[in-house]
Design a protein around this motif. Structure first.
Motif, PDB file in Angstrom:
ATOM      1  N   LEU A 545       0.846  -1.193   0.000  1.00  0.00           N
ATOM      2  CA  LEU A 545       0.000   0.000   0.000  1.00  0.00           C
ATOM      3  C   LEU A 545       0.879   1.239   0.000  1.00  0.00           C
ATOM      4  CD1 LEU A 545      -2.809   1.301   0.221  1.00  0.00           C
ATOM      5  CD2 LEU A 545      -2.594   1.138   2.704  1.00  0.00           C
ATOM      6  N   ILE A 546       0.600   2.128  -0.940  1.00  0.00           N
ATOM      7  CA  ILE A 546       1.313   3.405  -1.033  1.00  0.00           C
ATOM      8  C   ILE A 546       0.293   4.510  -0.805  1.00  0.00           C
ATOM      9  CG2 ILE A 546       2.697   4.910  -2.493  1.00  0.00           C
ATOM     10  CD1 ILE A 546       3.629   2.453  -3.997  1.00  0.00           C
ATOM     11  N   ILE A 547       0.470   5.268   0.269  1.00  0.00           N
ATOM     12  CA  ILE A 547      -0.484   6.303   0.657  1.00  0.00           C
ATOM     13  C   ILE A 547       0.070   7.664   0.250  1.00  0.00           C
ATOM     14  CG2 ILE A 547      -1.844   7.240   2.548  1.00  0.00           C
ATOM     15  CD1 ILE A 547      -1.141   4.662   4.096  1.00  0.00           C
ATOM     16  N   ILE A 548      -0.792   8.459  -0.391  1.00  0.00           N
ATOM     17  CA  ILE A 548      -0.417   9.808  -0.805  1.00  0.00           C
ATOM     18  C   ILE A 548      -1.283  10.792  -0.014  1.00  0.00           C
ATOM     19  CG2 ILE A 548      -0.209  11.408  -2.736  1.00  0.00           C
ATOM     20  CD1 ILE A 548      -0.028   9.049  -4.599  1.00  0.00           C
ATOM     21  N   TYR A 549      -0.657  11.570   0.870  1.00  0.00           N
ATOM     22  CA  TYR A 549      -1.369  12.578   1.651  1.00  0.00           C
ATOM     23  C   TYR A 549      -1.343  13.902   0.895  1.00  0.00           C
ATOM     24  CZ  TYR A 549      -0.852   9.215   5.430  1.00  0.00           C
ATOM     25  OH  TYR A 549      -0.906   8.084   6.200  1.00  0.00           O
ATOM     26  N   ILE A 550      -2.514  14.442   0.647  1.00  0.00           N
ATOM     27  CA  ILE A 550      -2.646  15.667  -0.138  1.00  0.00           C
ATOM     28  C   ILE A 550      -3.037  16.800   0.806  1.00  0.00           C
ATOM     29  CG2 ILE A 550      -3.840  16.783  -2.060  1.00  0.00           C
ATOM     30  CD1 ILE A 550      -4.327  14.042  -3.247  1.00  0.00           C
ATOM     31  N   TYR A 551      -2.200  17.834   0.853  1.00  0.00           N
ATOM     32  CA  TYR A 551      -2.436  19.005   1.676  1.00  0.00           C
ATOM     33  C   TYR A 551      -2.949  20.151   0.813  1.00  0.00           C
ATOM     34  CZ  TYR A 551       0.414  16.697   5.260  1.00  0.00           C
ATOM     35  OH  TYR A 551       0.920  15.810   6.179  1.00  0.00           O
ATOM     36  N   GLU A 597      -4.553  13.664 -11.801  1.00  0.00           N
ATOM     37  CA  GLU A 597      -4.089  12.333 -11.417  1.00  0.00           C
ATOM     38  C   GLU A 597      -2.652  12.072 -11.842  1.00  0.00           C
ATOM     39  OE1 GLU A 597      -6.756   9.480 -12.997  1.00  0.00           O
ATOM     40  OE2 GLU A 597      -8.297   9.796 -11.495  1.00  0.00           O
ATOM     41  N   TYR A 598      -2.241  12.632 -12.977  1.00  0.00           N
ATOM     42  CA  TYR A 598      -0.903  12.312 -13.474  1.00  0.00           C
ATOM     43  C   TYR A 598       0.176  12.834 -12.533  1.00  0.00           C
ATOM     44  CZ  TYR A 598       0.109  17.079 -15.092  1.00  0.00           C
ATOM     45  OH  TYR A 598       0.380  18.417 -15.156  1.00  0.00           O
ATOM     46  N   LYS A 599      -0.095  13.939 -11.784  1.00  0.00           N
ATOM     47  CA  LYS A 599       0.894  14.437 -10.840  1.00  0.00           C
ATOM     48  C   LYS A 599       1.077  13.478  -9.674  1.00  0.00           C
ATOM     49  CE  LYS A 599       0.593  19.384 -11.777  1.00  0.00           C
ATOM     50  NZ  LYS A 599       0.386  20.736 -11.199  1.00  0.00           N
ATOM     51  N   LEU A 600      -0.017  12.875  -9.239  1.00  0.00           N
ATOM     52  CA  LEU A 600       0.089  11.880  -8.172  1.00  0.00           C
ATOM     53  C   LEU A 600       0.851  10.651  -8.644  1.00  0.00           C
ATOM     54  CD1 LEU A 600      -3.591  12.047  -6.834  1.00  0.00           C
ATOM     55  CD2 LEU A 600      -1.610  13.346  -6.038  1.00  0.00           C
ATOM     56  N   LEU A 601       0.553  10.201  -9.857  1.00  0.00           N
ATOM     57  CA  LEU A 601       1.211   8.991 -10.355  1.00  0.00           C
ATOM     58  C   LEU A 601       2.670   9.233 -10.712  1.00  0.00           C
ATOM     59  CD1 LEU A 601      -1.535   7.296 -12.540  1.00  0.00           C
ATOM     60  CD2 LEU A 601      -0.465   6.409 -10.480  1.00  0.00           C
ATOM     61  N   SER A 603       4.793  11.001  -9.094  1.00  0.00           N
ATOM     62  CA  SER A 603       5.585  10.889  -7.869  1.00  0.00           C
ATOM     63  C   SER A 603       5.723   9.443  -7.423  1.00  0.00           C
ATOM     64  CB  SER A 603       4.939  11.720  -6.760  1.00  0.00           C
ATOM     65  OG  SER A 603       3.621  11.253  -6.512  1.00  0.00           O
ATOM     66  N   VAL A 604       4.735   8.622  -7.709  1.00  0.00           N
ATOM     67  CA  VAL A 604       4.802   7.205  -7.329  1.00  0.00           C
ATOM     68  C   VAL A 604       5.580   6.398  -8.354  1.00  0.00           C
ATOM     69  CG1 VAL A 604       3.406   5.158  -6.893  1.00  0.00           C
ATOM     70  CG2 VAL A 604       2.642   7.376  -6.061  1.00  0.00           C
ATOM     71  N   SER A 605       5.414   6.714  -9.623  1.00  0.00           N
ATOM     72  CA  SER A 605       6.040   5.933 -10.693  1.00  0.00           C
ATOM     73  C   SER A 605       7.556   5.933 -10.598  1.00  0.00           C
ATOM     74  CB  SER A 605       5.585   6.471 -12.050  1.00  0.00           C
ATOM     75  OG  SER A 605       6.215   5.789 -13.101  1.00  0.00           O
ATOM     76  N   ASP A 606       8.140   7.044 -10.177  1.00  0.00           N
ATOM     77  CA  ASP A 606       9.606   7.122 -10.097  1.00  0.00           C
ATOM     78  C   ASP A 606      10.170   6.236  -9.008  1.00  0.00           C
ATOM     79  OD1 ASP A 606       9.474   8.949 -12.149  1.00  0.00           O
ATOM     80  OD2 ASP A 606       9.474  10.694 -10.807  1.00  0.00           O
ATOM     81  N   GLN A 607       9.357   5.874  -8.020  1.00  0.00           N
ATOM     82  CA  GLN A 607       9.843   5.066  -6.908  1.00  0.00           C
ATOM     83  C   GLN A 607       9.590   3.570  -7.099  1.00  0.00           C
ATOM     84  OE1 GLN A 607       8.630   6.559  -3.099  1.00  0.00           O
ATOM     85  NE2 GLN A 607       8.555   8.692  -3.805  1.00  0.00           N
ATOM     86  N   LEU A 608       8.957   3.184  -8.200  1.00  0.00           N
ATOM     87  CA  LEU A 608       8.645   1.781  -8.461  1.00  0.00           C
ATOM     88  C   LEU A 608       9.419   1.278  -9.668  1.00  0.00           C
ATOM     89  CD1 LEU A 608       4.764   1.831  -7.961  1.00  0.00           C
ATOM     90  CD2 LEU A 608       6.485   1.046  -6.336  1.00  0.00           C
ATOM     91  N   ASP A 609       9.552  -0.046  -9.760  1.00  0.00           N
ATOM     92  CA  ASP A 609      10.193  -0.662 -10.919  1.00  0.00           C
ATOM     93  C   ASP A 609       9.256  -0.609 -12.124  1.00  0.00           C
ATOM     94  OD1 ASP A 609      12.336  -1.245  -9.284  1.00  0.00           O
ATOM     95  OD2 ASP A 609      11.551  -3.241  -8.766  1.00  0.00           O
ATOM     96  N   ASN A 610       9.816  -0.834 -13.294  1.00  0.00           N
ATOM     97  CA  ASN A 610       8.996  -0.791 -14.512  1.00  0.00           C
ATOM     98  C   ASN A 610       7.976  -1.918 -14.559  1.00  0.00           C
ATOM     99  OD1 ASN A 610      10.224   1.509 -15.526  1.00  0.00           O
ATOM    100  ND2 ASN A 610      11.792   0.360 -16.630  1.00  0.00           N
ATOM    101  N   TYR A 685       0.429  -1.477 -15.510  1.00  0.00           N
ATOM    102  CA  TYR A 685       1.833  -1.650 -15.171  1.00  0.00           C
ATOM    103  C   TYR A 685       2.573  -0.325 -15.331  1.00  0.00           C
ATOM    104  CZ  TYR A 685       1.634  -6.671 -14.552  1.00  0.00           C
ATOM    105  OH  TYR A 685       1.374  -7.929 -14.061  1.00  0.00           O
ATOM    106  N   ASN A 686       3.602  -0.164 -14.519  1.00  0.00           N
ATOM    107  CA  ASN A 686       4.335   1.094 -14.504  1.00  0.00           C
ATOM    108  C   ASN A 686       4.980   1.388 -15.849  1.00  0.00           C
ATOM    109  OD1 ASN A 686       5.443   3.432 -13.420  1.00  0.00           O
ATOM    110  ND2 ASN A 686       7.217   2.391 -12.545  1.00  0.00           N
TER     111      ASN A 686
END
Length: 814
Positions: A545-551, A597-601, A603-610, A685-686
């Protein structure tokens, strides 16, 4: 004693005349034989129980493995072995060789069921981007599998093609190398194998239909006979060579001989020489009354030669034409044969219609029993009033009562194209029947419905201008006489169901659940996290689970974090489940503006494998193992993304009369609906997200969501379907005007449809009106009572002397 009983039975039978004299000796012999066998059995040394125990175990294992037919019948009968007298070491398996027994994943693999046709294309570095591409576009979607083989590495590799390179410098041995590769990789997977040069054109659909009718038990060596080698005929590779799996398995034992003796400059000769050495079956053009007709051409020029060739029956019936001078001629020839197939199909349809009409006169009901269109199943007959299919009314611009939630909607997208297409087809058929005398004016009425047995049905009332009536300009009323009305009926019949081949995926892929959290989602956070923790306890490493907190605004140093409680809960489950909950904090000082949505993804995509599998979620959805398995199966890397349509709960305080509300979501039409306008839940898939993200700028991505991004990308199949295991609690939708116009309008529409059903909303409105009227009546009554009391009080104070008003006090009071 027994003989005496038999004699009594025979005497009785004679009395009733049921036994003849010839039957008496047979009956006596049968009884004596049974008696002697029962007396001999206890004294037999080689009884059935001891026979197996006296046999050599190694001999029995050998007989079992070879499935010998010389074994005596007793060995096929079930018996209990004497385990104490058998050497158990003879039955032990080699643990090093086979430590674990793996069953095949499919029954077809275990039963040895093979696929139908494999095609190997022999190409070259120079013709890979011309001839080979033409062959791939005209052949690959008809056969099971296609692989291209080249002699040298090409500088540019065409996309979407499987290419094998034999860069050994021996171009003449390329057919032999292809045979080795095919035998090694696919020697047991297909029934028939076709070898073809990229200079030949093949009508692949007809070839596939032909081999589908051939028995897999036959030895097949089909093609276009070219020449003689050693007194035997071989096939030419340009025209295509088809061999069965039985012949290919024989070639495997003679590959060394083929490599040592096939050194001719002609590749077809080397290929044929190798096959003829293994089998005595020469190249033939016929197998089991099925003809593989090849048509050789010389200096082929499509524009000049097609006029003379199209009148030849042999050319029109041919399955391959060779050689092709260039790829343009290949495409032109393919278009010609597509037209031939289309005309042939239309002719067959017309013949079938004529046969149906002719045979109907001998059937009950006669020709009147034939439904229209001919050959299409009759309309669906409802069994009760709940099965009645509804007709949708439409005009050229709007459609009315398309579903239970909308009264009228503007025609857009495929619906508008559908209406325009059927109007065009109607005009073409009317003018074809009435000598082109009608001009389209406007659509008066339109109705359509989907019949599951027939397809889409249409009823159109058209206003047409009849050009055969003369127009007189000085009399305006004559123009109205030219406008006539025509009613037409149309049917889009359902086509043949086709199974789309999809890559195989497993249910063991790790799912990375991405969960954006805002301030309004804090109420349902505990339920979601507890549900997830229960699933992860069973899933282990296959779930994260990857949680994104939006302020809305960045917290200053020393200020309290609004997500402190949420982060503490996630940390608790993170420690409990050994790193299963990963937290990614994203701070947006947006002051309540829309966050794409693309801004949220990103930030997550760079931290995951392809190769990471991403599943976008929201707080309020009910996670379960079945839903996650569907996500794994329906999401295929490089092929498909999955966007399920879930069941969303209506607002509880509207659909339920009293508290407490049920804790679980009730699945019914009165408690929720499938939200087809929801696109925030999707899996992909990423690597696919990165590829779809590249060609689009941020300014474009601001106008639509990730789902629309994949649709516009166009290279992936976007699979969207109703998912019964996907349930979602009621969620208040916040529509931000800062988003794009399309997203804002869709959000407003979703918000209006997510409250309750029409009847439930109407009931609440009536209850509110009744309550308001009751309050108003009670208020009027109280006011009247208060007025009576004031009047009585004033009457009592009539004799009290009045104090003159003080103007200063009045002014101050004012």
């Amino acid at each position: 004693m027994r003989l005496w009983k038999i004699q009594r039975i025979l005497a009785r039978c004679k009395d009733i005349k049921c036994v003849s004299k010839s039957f008496v000796p047979a009956l006596v012999g049968l009884c004596l034989g049974m008696t002697l066998s029962m007396m001999y059995a206890p004294f037999s040394e080689d009884s059935c129980e001891t026979y197996i125990a006296k046999q050599d175990p190694q001999k029995m294992i050998k007989l079992r493995d070879t499935k010998s037919v010389d074994v005596v019948d007793e060995m096929y009968e079930p018996r209990q072995l004497d385990i104490e007298n058998i050497d158990q070491s003879a039955y032990k398996l080699d643990t090093k060789a086979s430590s674990k027994f793996y069953r095949p994943k499919f029954a077809a693999t275990e039963l040895g069921i093979r696929q139908k046709l494999f095609v190997a294309i022999l190409s070259s570095k120079d013709s890979l981007n011309t001839h080979a591409i033409a062959v791939n576009k005209t052949l690959s979607h008809y056969v099971t599998k296609v692989i291209f083989f080249i002699d040298q590495k090409a500088p540019v590799i065409p996309p979407g093609m499987i290419i094998v390179n034999f860069d050994d410098g021996y171009n003449h041995l390329m057919p032999i190398n292809v045979l080795k590769y095919v035998i090694k990789k696919y020697g047991h997977d297909f029934d028939y194998y076709m070898f073809l040069s990229d200079k030949g054109y093949v009508r692949a659909e007809n070839v596939f239909d032909m081999v589908s009718l051939l028995s897999v038990s036959r030895h097949v060596h089909l093609g276009a006979p070219k020449g003689v080698e050693g007194g035997k005929t071989y096939c030419v590779l340009d025209g295509g060579v088809i061999i069965s799996q039985s012949i290919l398995s024989q070639v495997n034992a003679s590959m060394k001989w083929c490599s040592d003796n096939c050194h001719h400059s002609d590749q077809s000769l080397n290929f044929g020489k190798c096959l003829l050495h293994v089998t005595d079956l020469e190249c033939q053009s016929t197998a089991a009354n099925k003809v593989y007709s090849a048509y050789p051409v010389k200096d082929f020029n499509f524009d000049k030669d097609i006029g003379a060739l199209k009148v030849q029956s042999a050319f029109n019936k041919s399955l391959s034409v060779f050689p092709m001078p260039d790829d343009i001629s290949h495409y032109k020839l393919h278009r010609y044969f597509c037209e031939v197939e289309l005309n042939s199909t239309r002719h067959q349809i017309q013949e079938m219609k004529d046969n149906i009409l002719f045979m109907s006169q001998f059937a009950p009901g006669g020709q009147e029993s034939v439904t229209w269109p001919i050959g299409i199943p009759e309309p669906y007959r409802p069994k009760n009033r709940f099965d009645v299919i509804r007709w949708d009314y439409f005009t050229e611009t709007q459609i009315f009562f398309q579903d239970d939630f909308t009264n009228v909607r503007e025609l857009t997208g495929v619906d508008k194209l559908d209406v325009q297409d059927i109007i065009k087809i109607s005009m073409e058929k009317l003018n074809e029947k009435h000598s082109n005398k009608y001009l389209y004016s406007y659509l008066i009425n339109g109705y359509r419905r989907f019949d599951p047995q027939r397809g889409m049905e249409y009823v159109l009332d058209l206003a047409l201008e009849d050009t055969s009536i003369p127009r007189e300009a000085e009399e305006e009323h004559n123009y109205n006489k030219r406008i006539i009305e025509k009613r037409v009926l149309l049917v889009r019949p359902l086509g043949e169901v086709e199974i789309v081949p999809m890559p195989y995926v497993t249910e063991s892929a790790r799912i990375n659940i991405v969960l954006p959290v805002t301030v309004r989602d804090m109420d349902g956070w505990g339920i979601f996290l507890e549900n997830y923790a229960r699933l992860q306890a069973d899933a282990g490493d296959s779930l994260a689970l990857i949680i994104i907190y939006i302020y809305q605004q960045l917290p200053k140093p020393g200020e309290d974090d609004i997500y402190t409680v949420l982060k503490s809960m996630s940390k608790y489950y993170d420690d409990k489940n050994e790193g299963g909950v990963k937290t990614v904090t994203i701070n947006f000082a947006s002051n309540g503006t829309y966050v794409p949505e693309y801004k949220l993804l990103d930030s997550v995509s760079d931290q995951l494998d392809n190769d990471a599998l991403i599943f976008m979620c929201t707080i309020g959805m009910l996670l379960n193992a079945e839903l996650l398995n569907r996500v794994r199966i329906n999401t295929i890397p490089g092929w498909q993304v999955f966007y399920p349509v879930g069941f969303w709960q209506y607002k509880p305080n509207i659909i339920y009369e009293k508290k407490p509300f049920p804790a679980e979501i009730e699945f019914s039409s009165k408690t929720g609906h499938y939200d087809v306008l929801s696109y925030e839940h999707g899996s992909f898939y990423n690597s696919d997200y990165k590829e779809a993200r590249k060609p689009l700028a941020e300014a474009e991505l601001m106008n639509y969501d990730i789902y629309e991004m994949f649709v516009r990308y166009g290279k992936l199949h976007v699979f969207r379907a109703v998912e019964p295991e996907f349930k979602h609690y009621y969620m208040h939708l916040e529509c931000l005007p800062s988003s794009s116009a399309a997203l804002f309008e869709r959000c407003v529409e979703r918000k209006s449809l997510s409250l309750a059903t029409r009847s439930q909303l109407a009931k609440r409105i009536f209850q509110y009106q009744d309550k308001r009227d009751a309050l108003q009546k009670s208020g009027d009554k109280d006011a009247q009572q208060n007025g009576d009391k004031d009047a009585q009080k004033n009457s009592e104070n009539k004799n009290v002397p009045q104090v003159p008003p003080n103007n200063n006090v009045d002014k101050k009071a004012d």
